[in-house]
Write a protein that holds these residues in place. Structure first.
Motif, mmCIF file in Angstrom:
data_model
loop_
_atom_site.group_PDB
_atom_site.id
_atom_site.type_symbol
_atom_site.label_atom_id
_atom_site.label_comp_id
_atom_site.label_asym_id
_atom_site.label_seq_id
_atom_site.Cartn_x
_atom_site.Cartn_y
_atom_site.Cartn_z
ATOM 1 N N SER A 202 -12.239 -24.988 40.770
ATOM 2 C CA SER A 202 -12.129 -24.199 39.547
ATOM 3 C C SER A 202 -12.209 -22.729 39.925
ATOM 4 O O SER A 202 -12.727 -22.368 40.993
ATOM 5 C CB SER A 202 -13.249 -24.566 38.570
ATOM 6 N N THR A 247 -5.157 -22.278 38.248
ATOM 7 C CA THR A 247 -5.865 -23.402 37.648
ATOM 8 C C THR A 247 -6.462 -22.968 36.327
ATOM 9 O O THR A 247 -6.808 -21.795 36.139
ATOM 10 C CB THR A 247 -6.982 -23.921 38.573
ATOM 11 N N ASN A 249 -9.130 -24.732 35.185
ATOM 12 C CA ASN A 249 -10.524 -25.165 35.293
ATOM 13 C C ASN A 249 -11.414 -23.961 35.587
ATOM 14 O O ASN A 249 -11.040 -23.073 36.356
ATOM 15 C CB ASN A 249 -10.682 -26.206 36.399
#
Length: 361
Positions: A202, A247, A249
């Motif tokens: 993340s 990403t 996340n």
């Protein structure tokens, strides 16, 4: 007043030493340095160099001069890391894909590697710096199916201020950290699935603030108490997506917490003095930690003419030691400490070794 303070310090020390309770998750702070680790992880009340900017911004008020740190690499490895490397060599100790072969050869062995740098400029009541680190903790299960994995890569811009009151007996400090973080936190990551950080990690940017108060009594040994409120209002890494990775996340939320410490500073001769300190971390989140021994730290430092330093302490049940050789421009530091990676019922020590070299102006 003096008697009340001494009684309070004794009571705090006894109370903390009796706290024992049973979380196999290692506790990780934003920053921990070799001096702190040599002193049992206790440095809130004794820090007096550029690390005050990260450890305790109120301690910026203790600096006697201004200086900059241009080059200060710090490396740290766990006891098992070298043995794992001998079993299965790897090129990058911070890349899980490279290390997984060694983890498989040494299943159920805890792997730890860390590197950090902190070029900075500090003066009394002010500091500015850039902090970067790599951290990888990993342990493959006995059957080889999963890996308990924690990885962190931080890049941070840090700015700190301090205000002195009552002729410096009271200090109130603040810092602000703009942090770009890449993180993997998975206690059961599949050992046969993707292991590249572009897939499993993340990423996000967060703004973090610490507020610190330090009080020093004008008596023999300069008894000092301090408290640092960390990550005020919690630190969320939910800004500026895609800075270093593609990403959606986000890294874990870091909860607001409170660390407290007390210290004494005896002067033995003209060229010999010492620092003695006890520290309790995570006061606000201690209910989330079954093993209260992980929160307790104590240490001492012997200073010989500001050139040679000897350190020792207690960190989460285990002994620590360290030494430093310093000159006007250079600094060499070594330390070893034990980190608790088990539980109160089944303690498990990960012995670690850390080295730092610094060039200052």
């Amino acid at each position: 007043m003096k008697r009340i303070l001494w009684i309070s310090l004794i009571q705090i020390t006894v109370f903390l030493s009796l706290l024992q309770d049973a979380n196999a998750q290692e506790r990780r702070s934003f920053y921990s340095g070799v001096r702190c680790q040599g002193m049992g992880g206790a440095c809130l009340a004794v820090t007096n160099d550029e690390t005050a900017l990260l450890v305790n911004p109120a301690a910026l008020g203790k600096l006697r001069d201004f200086y900059g740190t241009m080059f200060d690499p710090e490396l740290e490895f766990g006891y098992n890391t070298y043995g794992m490397y001998k079993e299965q060599s790897f090129s990058n100790p911070f890349t899980l894909e490279d290390v997984v072969g060694a983890l498989d050869k040494k299943r159920s062995s805890y792997y730890h590697a860390k590197a950090q740098v902190f070029p900075s400029f500090v003066a009394r009541n002010f500091g500015i710096g850039l902090y970067g680190n790599y951290l990888l903790d990993a342990e493959m299960s006995g059957d080889g199916s999963t890996i308990n994995t924690y990885y962190r890569n931080d890049l941070a811009f840090v700015l700190g201020f301090n205000f002195r009151f009552l002729d410096g007996r009271a200090k109130l400090g603040f810092n602000t950290k703009l942090i770009s973080r890449i993180e993997v936190s998975d206690p059961a990551l599949s050992a046969t699935g993707p292991l590249d950080y572009s897939t499993i990690a993340s990423e996000g940017v967060g703004l973090s603030t610490d507020v610190a108060l330090m009080l020093t009594a004008p008596w023999t040994f300069l008894p000092t108490v301090t408290a640092v409120l960390r990550d005020v209002g919690d630190t969320k890494f939910d800004s500026a997506s895609g800075v270093r990775m593609s990403t959606t996340n986000r890294p874990n939320l870091v909860k607001q917490d409170l660390d407290v410490a007390a210290a004494l500073f005896p002067i033995h001769t003209n060229n010999v003095r010492s620092s003695w300190t006890v520290e309790y971390r995570g006061l606000l989140t201690s209910a989330d930690e079954p093993d209260k021994a992980k929160l307790l730290h104590a240490g001492l430092e012997m200073n010989f003419g500001d050139v040679f330093f000897l350190r020792g302490g207690y960190n989460q049940r285990y002994w620590t030691a360290g030494f430093e050789l310093a000159s006007e421009r250079f600094q060499w530091q070594l330390a070893t400490y034990g980190e608790e990676v088990g539980t109160a019922d089944t303690p498990k020590e990960d012995r670690r070794y850390t080295f730092k070299f610094a060039f200052r102006f």
